[in-house]
Design a protein around this motif. Structure first.
Motif, PDB file in Angstrom:
ATOM      1  N   GLU A 332       4.730   6.503  -3.651  1.00 30.58           N
ATOM      2  CA  GLU A 332       3.692   6.702  -2.653  1.00 30.58           C
ATOM      3  C   GLU A 332       3.677   8.120  -2.073  1.00 30.58           C
ATOM      4  OE1 GLU A 332       6.213   4.617  -2.450  1.00 30.58           O
ATOM      5  OE2 GLU A 332       7.363   5.053  -0.661  1.00 30.58           O
ATOM      6  N   ASN A 333       2.469   8.552  -1.751  1.00 32.84           N
ATOM      7  CA  ASN A 333       2.229   9.799  -1.007  1.00 32.84           C
ATOM      8  C   ASN A 333       2.755  11.067  -1.671  1.00 32.84           C
ATOM      9  OD1 ASN A 333       1.104   8.102   0.921  1.00 32.84           O
ATOM     10  ND2 ASN A 333       3.040   7.912   2.026  1.00 32.84           N
ATOM     11  N   PRO A 361      -5.995   9.387  -4.952  1.00 32.49           N
ATOM     12  CA  PRO A 361      -6.361  10.619  -4.254  1.00 32.49           C
ATOM     13  C   PRO A 361      -5.279  11.700  -4.294  1.00 32.49           C
ATOM     14  CG  PRO A 361      -5.888   8.848  -2.686  1.00 32.49           C
ATOM     15  CD  PRO A 361      -5.790   8.252  -4.043  1.00 32.49           C
ATOM     16  N   TYR A 362      -4.081  11.359  -4.727  1.00 37.63           N
ATOM     17  CA  TYR A 362      -2.975  12.336  -4.722  1.00 37.63           C
ATOM     18  C   TYR A 362      -2.815  13.065  -6.051  1.00 37.63           C
ATOM     19  CZ  TYR A 362      -1.164  10.803  -0.244  1.00 37.63           C
ATOM     20  OH  TYR A 362      -1.013  10.544   1.094  1.00 37.63           O
ATOM     21  N   HIS A 393       0.112   4.335  -1.429  1.00 34.57           N
ATOM     22  CA  HIS A 393      -0.376   5.545  -0.762  1.00 34.57           C
ATOM     23  C   HIS A 393      -0.925   5.138   0.612  1.00 34.57           C
ATOM     24  CE1 HIS A 393       0.188   8.087  -4.127  1.00 34.57           C
ATOM     25  NE2 HIS A 393      -0.869   7.727  -4.834  1.00 34.57           N
ATOM     26  N   GLU A 394      -0.732   6.030   1.585  1.00 31.84           N
ATOM     27  CA  GLU A 394      -1.153   5.729   2.955  1.00 31.84           C
ATOM     28  C   GLU A 394      -2.602   5.227   3.034  1.00 31.84           C
ATOM     29  OE1 GLU A 394       1.229   8.586   5.362  1.00 31.84           O
ATOM     30  OE2 GLU A 394      -0.719   8.704   6.390  1.00 31.84           O
ATOM     31  N   GLU A 395      -3.505   5.895   2.298  1.00 32.41           N
ATOM     32  CA  GLU A 395      -4.929   5.530   2.323  1.00 32.41           C
ATOM     33  C   GLU A 395      -5.154   4.073   1.961  1.00 32.41           C
ATOM     34  OE1 GLU A 395      -3.668   8.237   1.346  1.00 32.41           O
ATOM     35  OE2 GLU A 395      -5.070   9.897   1.258  1.00 32.41           O
ATOM     36  N   PHE A 396      -4.362   3.586   1.014  1.00 30.50           N
ATOM     37  CA  PHE A 396      -4.594   2.230   0.514  1.00 30.50           C
ATOM     38  C   PHE A 396      -4.151   1.167   1.518  1.00 30.50           C
ATOM     39  CE2 PHE A 396      -3.777   4.037  -4.026  1.00 30.50           C
ATOM     40  CZ  PHE A 396      -5.021   4.658  -4.005  1.00 30.50           C
ATOM     41  N   THR A 398      -4.716   0.882   4.497  1.00 25.00           N
ATOM     42  CA  THR A 398      -5.703   0.513   5.517  1.00 25.00           C
ATOM     43  C   THR A 398      -6.885  -0.275   4.922  1.00 25.00           C
ATOM     44  OG1 THR A 398      -6.811   2.632   5.205  1.00 25.00           O
ATOM     45  CG2 THR A 398      -5.172   2.533   6.955  1.00 25.00           C
TER      46      THR A 398
END
Ligand SMILES: NC(=O)c1ccc[n+]([C@@H]2O[C@H](COP(=O)([O-])OP(=O)(O)OC[C@H]3O[C@@H](n4cnc5c(N)ncnc54)[C@H](O)[C@@H]3O)[C@@H](O)[C@H]2O)c1
Length: 432
Positions: A332-333, A361-362, A393-396, A398
């Motif tokens: 992640e991230n 997105p990364y 990943h942080e985006e996912f 949420t």
């Protein structure tokens, strides 16, 4: 020796050279460059050009960190002059047959050897098997320098614990293991690292001990995850959610909480092979370490089989189906895709002519294309038979239940590899 070395660096009579400006080398070089003159050497021309612009292409380090530091980034060996400490942070991958690929390490040692000056210390940070620094790197330094080991130069080993993407455990706040070939070397290296490591250093009993400590940190983690992956396969047959079991068992004082997952990257999935290689050379074939590796390496097949079973169960032809994969980096991230096991999942699904939309997105899309011939979608589409939430990943994290539901066809399946969406009860949900 320790005091003199620091004094020479402080007086700027001498410099530190860091060989390899990657995930490990760049942060340590910039940390030292706040205090001393540093030469950051790498053979990658494009990387050096980006670093000259004060940017980390891996986006691990903020632009501000490049300011107010005394560092010269170079690919030119001639810049390796007046160096009293060399720090080696080049890759230590495995070959296709899973044996140590020491070529970068040997090549870096040759570069250092050609430029080595009397009185210098060479500190290796690359992860290796116990004995490697002394048995493999040292002879190369001697051969290419025409200096005498012990009289003219010394070696040391200090493994790295940096954890890309982790903002909590940083280089400076994590205890660093140091070791040296003599007590004077150890004092010198400990004193040097203490300047930048706020948490302090641990003086290992020997170079071999320090090498061994690093390798078992990662081998232990690999094994613990392998156990969780194995029980996850078993509990799947029993229709039990593994996370529920871990939460329940975790209430006991001596239960260790690890979680199932795809083990990729260049450390945990690779380092155990360095240990098993050396062990086999010495006549002992490890059993549990290799068994753990096998379980972890095969986990992608378990995930793919789940998707195939779902499609078959719903009478959807493979070549008429569309799957969304959320995240393809190895964790992640971060943007790092080396040995990502999500890649295996994607390639295996594609092998069945399934359309796979990868959204991340990364990731560096060019690098992904170049390394694995996999392209990504710029935006998430719809009408998916299944979504594989592969990387946290942080985006996912949420994403709402409603959002995921609208992305899928009726009865679409959510495969939640990292248990990000555990409470999404309204979906056809499956977790590792
Ligand atoms: N990345 C991590 O999380 C991590 C953590 C702990 C330990 N390690 C270990 O640290 C070492 C370095 O890993 P990394 O992730 O920084 O690798 P990396 O691939 O990010 O960086 C290595 C750099 O070394 C350069 N290089 C290769 N050969 C060279 C040579 N002969 N001379 C000069 N430069 C050369 C490459 O161009 C690259 O920029 C490995 O042994 C790895 O196992 C990595």
């Amino acid at each position: 020796m320790g005091g003199m070395l620091l004094q020479q660096l402080k007086n700027e009579e001498k410099k530190i050279a860091v060989i390899g400006m990657g995930y490990v080398g760049l942060p340590i070089a910039l940390a030292f460059a706040k205090h001393f003159h540093v030469v950051g050497f790498d053979i990658d021309k494009a990387l050096i050009e980006t670093l000259h612009q004060g940017k980390d292409p891996r986006e691990e380090i903020q632009d501000e960190e490049f300011q107010n530091v005394k560092i010269q980034f170079t690919k030119n060996e001639d810049d390796l002059k007046d160096i009293s400490v060399y720090i080696v942070a080049v890759p230590t991958p495995v070959t296709k047959l899973k044996s140590p690929d020491l070529r970068p390490l040997i090549s870096a040692s040759k570069t250092i050897g050609r430029n080595l000056e009397k009185g210098a210390i060479v500190v290796y940070e690359s992860t290796v098997y116990p004995g490697c620094t002394q048995e493999e790197c040292l002879p190369v330094l001697e051969e290419h320098s025409n200096l005498r080991y012990g009289d003219d130069f010394h070696i040391a080993y200090s493994p790295e614990r940096i954890n890309p993407g982790d903002k909590v455990h940083t280089l400076s706040n994590t205890i660093k293991i140091v070791s040296g070939d003599t007590s004077d070397t150890l004092d010198a290296v400990a004193g040097l690292y203490e300047v930048v490591i706020e948490a302090g250093v641990h003086r290992a009993a020997s170079i071999k001990v320090a090498e061994a400590a690093k390798i078992i940190e990662n081998a232990q983690r690999d094994l613990n995850i392998a156990f969780m992956n194995e029980i996850s396969i078993i509990f799947d047959l029993m229709n039990i959610n593994t996370l529920d079991v871990i939460e329940a068992a975790g209430t006991k004082w001596n239960f260790l909480k690890f979680y199932p997952g795809l083990v990729g990257g260049h450390c945990i999935g690779v380092d155990p092979y360095y240990l098993t290689y050396k062990s086999e050379q010495l006549g002992y074939k490890p059993e549990i370490i290799l068994a753990g590796r096998k379980v972890n390496d095969n986990l992608s097949k378990h995930v793919v089989n789940k998707v195939l079973g779902h499609l078959e169960g719903n009478n959807v032809a493979f070549d008429q189906s569309k799957i969304l994969v959320l995240g393809i980096t190895f964790k992640e991230n971060v943007s790092d895709i080396r040995n990502s096991k999500v890649v295996d999942v994607v390639q295996e699904l594609q092998h069945y002519n399934i359309q796979v939309d990868v959204y991340d997105p990364y990731v560096d899309v060019n690098e992904l294309e170049k390394s694995y011939h996999i392209s990504t979608v710029p935006e998430i589409g719809g009408g998916y038979q299944a979504i594989i939430a592969a990387v946290k990943h942080e985006e996912f994290t949420t994403f709402s239940e409603e959002k995921l539901k609208t992305l899928m066809v009726e009865n679409g399946m959510l495969l939640d590899i990292k248990s990000m969406y555990k409470n999404f009860k309204g979906l056809n949900y499956w977790a590792l």
